[in-house]
Design a protein around this motif. Structure first.
Motif, short mmCIF file in Angstrom:
data_model
loop_
_atom_site.label_atom_id
_atom_site.label_comp_id
_atom_site.label_asym_id
_atom_site.label_seq_id
_atom_site.Cartn_x
_atom_site.Cartn_y
_atom_site.Cartn_z
N TYR A 39 5.95 32.11 -80.37
CA TYR A 39 5.11 31.92 -81.55
C TYR A 39 5.65 30.74 -82.36
O TYR A 39 6.86 30.62 -82.56
CB TYR A 39 5.15 33.17 -82.44
N PRO A 40 4.76 29.89 -82.86
CA PRO A 40 5.24 28.80 -83.72
C PRO A 40 5.55 29.29 -85.13
O PRO A 40 4.87 30.19 -85.64
CB PRO A 40 4.05 27.83 -83.74
N TYR A 41 6.58 28.74 -85.71
CA TYR A 41 6.85 29.02 -87.12
C TYR A 41 5.70 28.48 -87.97
O TYR A 41 5.08 27.47 -87.64
CB TYR A 41 8.14 28.34 -87.57
N GLN A 42 5.43 29.15 -89.06
CA GLN A 42 4.47 28.62 -90.03
C GLN A 42 5.15 27.53 -90.86
O GLN A 42 6.33 27.64 -91.19
CB GLN A 42 3.96 29.76 -90.92
N THR A 43 4.39 26.51 -91.18
CA THR A 43 4.94 25.41 -91.97
C THR A 43 5.06 25.83 -93.43
O THR A 43 4.49 26.84 -93.87
CB THR A 43 4.04 24.18 -91.87
N ASP A 44 5.80 25.05 -94.21
CA ASP A 44 5.90 25.31 -95.65
C ASP A 44 4.53 25.32 -96.30
O ASP A 44 4.25 26.14 -97.18
CB ASP A 44 6.77 24.24 -96.31
#
Length: 457
Positions: free
Chosen positions: A22-27
């Protein structure tokens, strides 16, 4: 997941196979979620309690219909036997029913007789509540926070343990599919480095954490800096006292379950066994027979009742605690073999108070057994802990045992039963086990503004 990685990889701990990335969510994405939570709260808080609890019926049905699939997801991500994963979902269903039935009564205004024309306590939601949750009960821990919190009119943000990311997203999907507005419950895919910034955001009004003592101190310090309320459910080192009159034939399975359920990965598990000397040999023999009979197999098999730990490093930590205790004189009565995330159920004897397995929380299938002279010595040793989640005692003389309630500082005292959480009863600890209460009426009132209203004509 390595430090500095931009993705989360979930791994089956029992075979080491990758499940999903899963990709991290951006700021920017996280900020959008915070803004959405704030926007939704403005409307959600105005809904009647009845409107909110109506959605619990849909949630109950969706969770019930998805039980098999979600139970398998729990087992694949953190390794517990499938029968225990199913039991976890069943417990969430009971929780939903409990608050569906009682929320309106719990949140009703309380009229107070004063000189005013009318005066009362109004229980108003606080707003956006951040939850930082662990992997050992990936659905139950989240539900026991989310159901009362949302029903009280708050909105929720979840930072779940990375190894159960699939569970975290499945829970968010359940709320959406059940009619909860988008933004009422959201999962954050981020690392712990961003938590301080999220807590500092003015949209977040309070924080709840279930986890380690170290994590609790960090979260409490950050929240305190911003004058935000926290609820902490931390580690435990529960004593299990077995007195000479205990009915072993009746309660031995319960005593084994108190330590070995969830492969020993429970904050409220029995972690120190204090056995009265006249029954010690009999207990050790019968307890050992039960431990040897535990079935290690494919965790997706309904006949399996013992599995691997959730990560190999957890087994390594347990192995180190056992090794240090052996160096101080502990004896291996049974077990003590490790293979990656698998740790053989282990019994240690010749335990002393200075050993890691007595002083520290052990998270795994380990039973240190200590001989005591009588109830008074057992109570004294049970209290020699920095933790304060619960104590359990097995005896036929429940009347005498009940008189010892004030001698135990813990958040729970169970006689002839393992310490466990129940939607109907408050749950939480003292000392290094944290503060605040989940479940029951106390749980739904943790994140509300208990507002005084005073009206004169």
């Amino acid at each position: 997941m390595s430090k500095g990685s931009k993705t989360i990889e979930t791994i089956n701990p029992c075979n080491g196979e990758s499940l999903k990335t899963y990709p991290y969510q951006t700021d920017s994405e996280i900020n959008d979620k915070l803004k959405l939570a704030d926007t939704i709260f403005a409307d959600w808080k105005t809904k009647s309690i009845n409107e909110r609890t109506e959605l619990l019926d849909s949630l109950y049905n969706n969770l019930s219909h998805s039980k098999e699939k979600l139970s398998e997801l729990i087992t694949l991500e953190m390794g517990k036997p499938i029968t225990e994963s199913k039991a976890e979902i069943d417990k969430c269903l009971l929780l939903i029913q409990f608050y569906k039935k009682n929320a309106e009564q719990f949140l009703a205004d309380v009229l107070i007789e004063t000189e005013a024309h009318e005066s009362y306590i109004s229980y108003d939601p606080l707003g956006c509540i951040l939850a930082v949750m662990p992997w050992n009960y990936p659905f139950w821990q989240v539900f026991r926070f989310a159901i009362p919190t949302l029903t009280a009119g708050n909105v929720a943000l979840l930072k779940h343990a990375s190894n159960v990311t699939g569970c975290a997203l499945a829970i968010e999907e359940l709320f959406l599919d059940s009619g909860f507005p988008k933004g009422a419950f959201q999962t954050l895919l981020t690392n712990h480095d961003t938590i301080e910034k999220i807590i500092g955001n003015t949209i977040v009004k309070a924080v709840t954490l279930t986890g380690s003592e170290k994590a609790g101190k960090s979260i409490a310090a950050t929240a305190g800096k911003h004058l935000k309320k926290t609820l902490l459910e931390l580690g435990g080192n529960n004593a299990c006292i077995i007195l000479k009159d205990a009915d072993l034939d009746k309660y031995l399975d319960t005593i084994v379950k108190a330590r070995m359920q969830n492969s020993g990965q429970s904050c409220i598990a029995a972690k120190r066994f204090l056995v009265e000397e006249t029954i010690y040999d009999e207990f050790l023999e019968k307890f050992t027979e039960k431990i040897k009979a535990l079935n290690y197999n494919n965790p997706l098999d309904d006949k399996t009742n013992m599995s691997c730990l959730a990560r190999p490093d957890l087994a390594e930590t347990l192995e180190q605690q056992v090794s240090k205790s052996i160096d101080k004189g502990a004896k291996v009565h049974y077990g003590n073999t490790r293979d990656k995330a698998y740790y053989q159920p282990t019994i240690l004897t010749n335990i002393s108070e200075d050993m890691d397995v007595f002083k520290e929380e052990t998270f795994g299938p380990l039973a240190p057994i200590m001989k005591v002279k009588n109830l008074d010595e057992a109570i004294k040793l049970a209290s020699k802990s920095s933790f304060g989640l619960g104590t359990m005692i097995f005896t036929e003389d429940y009347k005498t045992a009940s008189k010892k309630v004030l001698d135990i500082e813990d958040g729970a005292y169970f006689i002839n039963e393992l310490v466990k959480s129940d939607p109907r009863l408050p749950f939480g600890g003292t000392k290094a086990s944290g503060y605040g209460r989940e479940l029951s009426k106390e749980g739904i009132l943790e994140f509300v503004n208990k507002k005084t209203v005073f009206i004169n004509k």
